[in-house]
Design a protein around this motif. Structure first.
Motif, PDB file in Angstrom:
ATOM      1  N   GLU A 106       0.913  -1.181   0.096  1.00 41.77           N
ATOM      2  CA  GLU A 106       0.043  -0.088  -0.165  1.00 41.77           C
ATOM      3  C   GLU A 106       0.849   1.310  -0.025  1.00 41.77           C
ATOM      4  N   LEU A 113      -2.301   8.624  -3.543  1.00 42.96           N
ATOM      5  CA  LEU A 113      -3.177   9.317  -2.626  1.00 42.96           C
ATOM      6  C   LEU A 113      -2.802  10.688  -2.229  1.00 42.96           C
ATOM      7  N   SER A 116      -3.723  13.193  -5.302  1.00 40.81           N
ATOM      8  CA  SER A 116      -5.282  13.180  -5.400  1.00 40.81           C
ATOM      9  C   SER A 116      -5.655  14.329  -4.867  1.00 40.81           C
ATOM     10  N   ASP A 118      -7.305  15.623  -2.465  1.00 41.55           N
ATOM     11  CA  ASP A 118      -7.622  15.597  -1.045  1.00 41.55           C
ATOM     12  C   ASP A 118      -6.423  16.320  -0.314  1.00 41.55           C
ATOM     13  N   ARG A 121      -4.756  15.393   2.636  1.00 40.20           N
ATOM     14  CA  ARG A 121      -3.784  14.169   2.561  1.00 40.20           C
ATOM     15  C   ARG A 121      -4.251  13.291   3.650  1.00 40.20           C
ATOM     16  N   HIS A 122      -5.515  13.241   4.002  1.00 41.13           N
ATOM     17  CA  HIS A 122      -5.944  12.411   5.027  1.00 41.13           C
ATOM     18  C   HIS A 122      -5.660  10.804   4.778  1.00 41.13           C
ATOM     19  N   ALA A 123      -5.976  10.622   3.485  1.00 39.34           N
ATOM     20  CA  ALA A 123      -5.880   9.039   3.383  1.00 39.34           C
ATOM     21  C   ALA A 123      -4.239   8.451   3.452  1.00 39.34           C
ATOM     22  N   TYR A 124      -3.422   9.533   2.877  1.00 44.53           N
ATOM     23  CA  TYR A 124      -2.090   9.283   3.072  1.00 44.53           C
ATOM     24  C   TYR A 124      -1.517   8.959   4.723  1.00 44.53           C
ATOM     25  N   ASP A 126      -3.640   8.531   7.112  1.00 45.78           N
ATOM     26  CA  ASP A 126      -4.305   7.366   7.577  1.00 45.78           C
ATOM     27  C   ASP A 126      -3.628   6.224   7.475  1.00 45.78           C
ATOM     28  N   LEU A 127      -2.789   6.098   6.405  1.00 51.03           N
ATOM     29  CA  LEU A 127      -2.031   4.946   5.735  1.00 51.03           C
ATOM     30  C   LEU A 127      -0.818   5.019   6.828  1.00 51.03           C
TER      31      LEU A 127
END
Length: 219
Positions: A106, A113, A116, A118, A121-124, A126-127
């Motif tokens: 991932e 991510l 994107s 966003d 950068r919440h998805a990044y 979170d990862l």
């Protein structure tokens, strides 16, 4: 959720996200009204924040949000290297390789991510947070995990001080992927080395793009 826990979480987030700037006086009446809690749970919340170093007692002025200086950042990273290198090495010895192989996969795809739409950068993030959580779980040492949690509160503040540019985040994702890969390979020394490299580059980035916030005094 207890009123003091709710007040603590709200104030901590406001401080780490720079909505409450260094030097801001946290007046009891004002904050208890703003957060919808009575004075006693608010005092408990302020005591916890002071114990963590996010606020300090400034004599007659009351409780004030602390500043983050370049010296503070150096000291935080000294502690961070000690704790995170040890945690990565232990995770390599104790962790489930499958968990870290999946995170490695991932993290290699993380640039998508970051590019994107966003802006937060919440998805990044979170990862990256899931990698932290997987390392904590693999280490299975509650004392080390508690120390890391206390440190991460300050690191969120520091991260907000640095320029959040896609180029650095893309490089950081690759560094995180290398850490996950080393842990999956059950190689403690490589996990430590990958962590040291990541922290060195993170510190350099923060110090090179550090933007001090002007102190504002309220009340």
């Amino acid at each position: 959720m207890r009123a003091s826990d709710r007040a603590y979480a709200a104030l901590r987030d406001d401080i780490t996200e720079w909505r409450l700037l260094p030097g801001t006086v946290l007046a009891e009446v004002e904050q208890s009204e703003r957060l919808g809690v009575s004075r006693t749970p608010l005092r408990e919340a302020l005591s916890r924040l002071t114990a963590e170093g996010l606020t300090t007692t400034a004599g007659s002025r009351g409780v004030v949000v602390t500043d983050v200086s370049l010296d503070d950042i150096d000291e935080l990273f000294e502690l961070r290297e000690t704790l995170e290198c040890k945690a990565a090495a232990l995770a390599a010895e104790r962790g489930d390789p499958g968990v870290f192989l999946q995170l490695h996969k991932e993290l290699l795809e993380a640039p998508a991510l970051i590019d994107s739409s966003d802006p937060g950068r919440h998805a990044y993030y979170d990862l990256a947070g899931r990698l932290d959580a997987a390392i904590d779980a693999a280490v299975s040492n509650s004392y080390l995990a508690q120390a890391m949690r206390g440190l991460r509160v300050h690191l969120v503040r520091v991260r907000r001080l640095a320029a959040d540019d896609a180029q650095r985040l893309t490089a950081a994702a690759a560094e995180h992927a290398a850490i996950a890969e080393a842990i999956a390979a059950r190689n403690p020394r490589l996990a430590e080395a990958a962590t040291i490299l990541h922290l060195h580059r993170s510190l350099s980035h923060v110090k090179n793009t550090h933007t001090p916030h002007h102190k504002e005094h309220h009340g």
